[in-house]
Design a protein around this motif. Structure first.
Motif, PDB file in Angstrom:
ATOM      1  N   ARG A   1      -7.131  -6.543  -0.814  1.00 12.64           N
ATOM      2  CA  ARG A   1      -5.636  -6.728  -1.093  1.00 12.64           C
ATOM      3  C   ARG A   1      -5.052  -7.323   0.416  1.00 12.64           C
ATOM      4  O   ARG A   1      -4.341  -8.235   0.345  1.00 12.64           O
TER       5      ARG A   1
ATOM      6  N   GLN B   1     -11.096  -1.501  -1.659  1.00 12.06           N
ATOM      7  CA  GLN B   1     -10.257  -2.417  -2.593  1.00 12.06           C
ATOM      8  C   GLN B   1      -8.911  -2.636  -1.738  1.00 12.06           C
ATOM      9  O   GLN B   1      -8.330  -3.800  -2.088  1.00 12.06           O
ATOM     10  N   SER B   2      -8.359  -1.749  -0.937  1.00 11.16           N
ATOM     11  CA  SER B   2      -7.303  -1.812  -0.188  1.00 11.16           C
ATOM     12  C   SER B   2      -7.620  -3.080   0.781  1.00 11.16           C
ATOM     13  O   SER B   2      -6.881  -3.662   1.119  1.00 11.16           O
TER      14      SER B   2
ATOM     15  N   LEU C   1      -1.848   2.468   7.616  1.00  9.98           N
ATOM     16  CA  LEU C   1      -2.569   1.327   6.854  1.00  9.98           C
ATOM     17  C   LEU C   1      -3.851   1.111   7.293  1.00  9.98           C
ATOM     18  O   LEU C   1      -4.792   0.960   6.318  1.00  9.98           O
TER      19      LEU C   1
ATOM     20  N   ARG D   1      -6.282   3.555   5.500  1.00 13.91           N
ATOM     21  CA  ARG D   1      -6.621   3.172   4.122  1.00 13.91           C
ATOM     22  C   ARG D   1      -7.466   1.723   4.104  1.00 13.91           C
ATOM     23  O   ARG D   1      -8.519   2.012   3.482  1.00 13.91           O
ATOM     24  N   LEU D   2      -7.316   0.929   4.919  1.00 18.92           N
ATOM     25  CA  LEU D   2      -8.332  -0.245   4.980  1.00 18.92           C
ATOM     26  C   LEU D   2      -9.703   0.259   5.503  1.00 18.92           C
ATOM     27  O   LEU D   2     -10.427  -0.536   4.980  1.00 18.92           O
TER      28      LEU D   2
ATOM     29  N   GLU E   1       0.830  -1.192   0.177  1.00 20.39           N
ATOM     30  CA  GLU E   1       0.008   0.174  -0.097  1.00 20.39           C
ATOM     31  C   GLU E   1       0.891   1.237   0.095  1.00 20.39           C
ATOM     32  O   GLU E   1       0.202   2.581  -0.125  1.00 20.39           O
TER      33      GLU E   1
ATOM     34  N   ASP F   1     -11.389   2.301   2.230  1.00 13.77           N
ATOM     35  CA  ASP F   1     -10.959   1.899   0.730  1.00 13.77           C
ATOM     36  C   ASP F   1     -11.197   0.218   0.603  1.00 13.77           C
ATOM     37  O   ASP F   1     -10.397  -0.615   0.981  1.00 13.77           O
TER      38      ASP F   1
END
Length: 275
Positions: free
Chosen positions: A67, A63-64, A54, A57-58, A46, A61
């Motif tokens: 992943r 999509q993140s 992190l 973002r998780l 990321e 998002d």
């Protein structure tokens, strides 16, 4: 140094709690060493420098987050990996499977599908695939998408051919796929009786009764509490005299319901439910 370590532990705890509350995926009972390695890998993917970054973002998002799930759940796999296990399946398990008119099989933690297709090939050669339904599950939709495609690097086929032969296969392994310049595409007849779907061993319950369950190299990432929970799930998901196959580094020896199984091969971690 001590302060930094304590801060990272707090960040990791907040990350896992946030993920559980936001997305319903609870990774808090994964073994700490494995979890830390995979979180570090997720940070690299990321492009963030801290666990807190992190986390942000998780949580925001999707999509993140997908992943991240793939990073946490991916495992080392390959076709006919641990060939001696497949030889034992042919010699010790297939005769028992023949006694049932229709077979329900669960491959839990199927990752990118190599183990599922290996099993399908074995069942086809033993004349059992047509009366089998294989449920292949994983937590990550990304790896399931790869598994459904049944496409693998052509460069891996030499290794897989050797493993297939060591596993007792006597056909021409290349007959199970067609090749282009880079990939081997498995024959569609292998996937006709396979259902790929998401399932979370941590939080989801039993969804059927199975004659054979393969749950290999999954619980090595779980702590003792979570392993006990999964052992109960696997027991409850087997018919009486159904067969459970674990990974070579896993065992029922310390499971709370170990007395409800008998070993068919303790070294190869193959067990039969007896009550």
């Amino acid at each position: 140094m001590q302060e930094r370590q304590e801060l990272e532990e707090l960040e990791l705890d907040l990350l896992l709690t946030g993920v559980a509350q936001r997305w319903g995926y609870d990774f808090r009972n994964y073994t700490e060493a494995s979890l830390r390695r995979r979180v570090q890998r997720a940070m690299q993917l990321e492009g963030v420098r801290t666990i807190s970054a992190l986390q942000e973002r998780l949580l925001r998002d999707p999509q993140s987050f997908q992943r991240f799930v793939s990073t946490l759940t991916i495992k080392v796999t390959g076709m006919f990996r641990d060939a001696e296990v497949y030889r034992a399946l042919r010699k010790q398990v297939v005769p028992a499977l023949r006694t049932w008119p229709f077979l329900r099989i669960w491959v839990a933690g199927c990752a990118t599908g190599e183990e599922v297709y290996s099993l399908a090939i074995l069942l086809r050669e033993e004349g059992l695939l047509e009366r089998s339904r294989i449920y292949a599950t994983d937590l990550s939709e990304d790896v399931l998408r790869q598994a459904r495609r049944g496409i693998y690097p052509l460069a891996a086929m030499r290794e897989y051919t050797r493993a297939y032969q060591l596993a007792g296969g006597e056909a021409d392994f290349s007959s199970y796929y067609r090749a282009d310049d880079r990939n081997a595409i498995l024959r569609p007849e292998l996937s006709g009786n396979i259902i790929f779907s998401q399932h979370n061993l941590v939080s989801d319950g039993s969804f059927n009764e199975f004659h054979l369950i393969l749950c290999r190299n999954v619980m090595i990432y779980f702590d003792a509490e979570l392993r006990q929970r999964v052992y109960e799930l696997l027991h409850d998901s087997l018919v009486k005299f159904g067969i459970l196959v674990l990974g070579i580094r896993e065992s029922l020896r310390f499971a709370p319901n170990a007395d409800q199984f008998e070993p068919l091969s303790e070294p190869l971690r193959i067990y039969r439910r007896v009550r």
